[in-house]
Each structure stands twice: as C-alpha cells, then as structure tokens.
Enzyme design. Sequence first.
Site, PDB file in Angstrom:
ATOM      1  N   SER A 138       3.154  -8.099   0.811  1.00  0.00           N
ATOM      2  CA  SER A 138       2.640  -6.812   0.329  1.00  0.00           C
ATOM      3  C   SER A 138       3.731  -5.774   0.487  1.00  0.00           C
ATOM      4  O   SER A 138       4.593  -5.899   1.369  1.00  0.00           O
ATOM      5  CB  SER A 138       1.418  -6.391   1.150  1.00  0.00           C
ATOM      6  OG  SER A 138       1.087  -5.028   0.921  1.00  0.00           O
ATOM      7  N   TYR A 151      -2.033  -5.058   9.772  1.00  0.00           N
ATOM      8  CA  TYR A 151      -1.871  -5.739   8.480  1.00  0.00           C
ATOM      9  C   TYR A 151      -0.413  -5.716   8.044  1.00  0.00           C
ATOM     10  O   TYR A 151       0.135  -6.747   7.623  1.00  0.00           O
ATOM     11  CB  TYR A 151      -2.742  -5.055   7.425  1.00  0.00           C
ATOM     12  CG  TYR A 151      -2.519  -5.568   6.020  1.00  0.00           C
ATOM     13  CD1 TYR A 151      -2.940  -6.835   5.645  1.00  0.00           C
ATOM     14  CD2 TYR A 151      -1.880  -4.771   5.065  1.00  0.00           C
ATOM     15  CE1 TYR A 151      -2.729  -7.311   4.352  1.00  0.00           C
ATOM     16  CE2 TYR A 151      -1.675  -5.226   3.780  1.00  0.00           C
ATOM     17  CZ  TYR A 151      -2.097  -6.496   3.423  1.00  0.00           C
ATOM     18  OH  TYR A 151      -1.889  -6.954   2.143  1.00  0.00           O
TER      19      TYR A 151
END
Length: 282
Positions: A138, A151
Amino acid sequence: MNSSKVWYVTGASQGLGLNLVKKLLHNGYLVAATSRNAQTLKDAVGVIDTERFLPLAVDLGNLDCIEESIRQTITAFGKIDVLVNNAGYGMAGTAEEIVEQDIKNIFDVNVLATINVTRSVLPVMRRQKAGFIINMSSVAGFAGAAGWSIYSATKAAVTAFSEVLALDVKEFSIKVTVVEPSSFRTGFLTQNSLAYTESKIEGYQAVKDTQERYLAANGKQPGNPDKAADILIRISENQHPPLHLYLGQDAFNRASEKLAAMTDELEAWKATTIGADFQDQN
C-alpha cells in the site's frame, strides 16, 4: 497475451483479488485462488470453467495448509507462473489503543502469510527458472496517514521484503513487483476488511479527523478495481515489470511528496550523516 499461464492468487473472495480472478478467467488464464471458504469463493466468482479454475480453502496461518494448496495447484495445472499475495486487511487506530493480540494478528496475515506463501512457491519457480511474484502492499507503507501506524508498519514490511526478494531471486529469472495502491473502491473500508479502534484517549485529534475522513469515503474511493486488475495482468506480460508500482493519483501524489521531503531532509542533515564515519587519517 499467454493464456496458458497459471496464476495463484490469495485473498480472492472479495476486493481486488476477486476482480483479478474474474478478469483472469475471462481472459483464458488458469487460476488457483484461495479463500478461507472455498464455497464462498465459488459463489463470488460465479459461473466459470471448472477446468481452468481451482478454488482452494486455505488457512494462511497454517504453513502445512499453504504447502498442500501449492501441491494441489501443481497437480491440477503443472506449474505456477504468477503468484499474487493479495490477502490482507486494514487496521485503523492509535498504537497505544490497539491491543497486542490484534497487532500480532494483522502481522500474521499481512506479513507472515505473504512470506510463507512466497517461500512455498519459490521452489516451484526456481525449478521452472521463471516466475513473477506480485506482492500487494500500500502507499501507506511508504507515506502513511495519521491513525494507521500498525497497518502502515505491516505494508512497509511487505515492501522491504519484496525489494530484497527481487535481488535474491533475480538469478533464477524470477521477477518481483510490489504494488502500492491508494484508495480503491473495494470493500477495504468495510467491517470485512478493516479492524477499527475508535480513539478514546483525549487528544489525538489528527487521528480522529483522519479516521472520520477515511470512513466517510467508503464507496467513493477514486481507484477503479477493474482497471487495477487489468494493469496487473498487463505487467505480468511485460518483460521488464517495475519493482514498485504505485496505483492511483493519490498514491502518486503521496509518494512524490514523501520523496521530495526525504531528499530535502537528507541534504539538510548531510554533514551530520557523513560525520558519523571514522575520519580519514591521511
């Protein structure tokens, strides 16, 4: 396009993984795909050619289960040309509010499962002297946002793993791309894909504002998952795929801004940085 290629895709029952599997089957590829429940995966994919599609119920936390799924794929299709480590989920919350077990759980899925699936597929690709590994990271792993520290840490780990993996496997003609998207219109911000801890501690206003903005964006994300799937298929056919592939305008903007800020900081502190070495005695 080589429609005889075999793809192995994790986390395929929803989101980008599901879009990708459908596109692959539509384009004539052979596909082994994993989910925690094979029937859920079959239902999500819909009407398909069963001779070209192998749905696999795989517990990505169980190495024996992963390796058995690889054996089943080789039995069915004889090879694995492209691995896509897509399984994963998000986690929003501050570092001091997310409990330790939840942190361990997300690292198990986002990081350890990616590493273990890759380790299980590598012997196959080494024997073939060919292969392509796509790891889904990501932009948050490079340029994160407030409230996503855990995350972001998992995705930074996936990115670093991919970078060095590419160096390690180059001699076997195995290529690696780490994909770093921004927000795509999938189920990422729903309860199926996001663990959310609402900030209860006084302060952390930047975190609260960012979380509120992200959650309000569900269903309005600019990224098109169908286009992303097409891009992944296209780069798999490229002889020189990128090591890093950012997807989405926001990903491009955030990565560009981070690179510029890092360059400025590196130059500003250059004297201090190189001053840590032993001085030349001559």
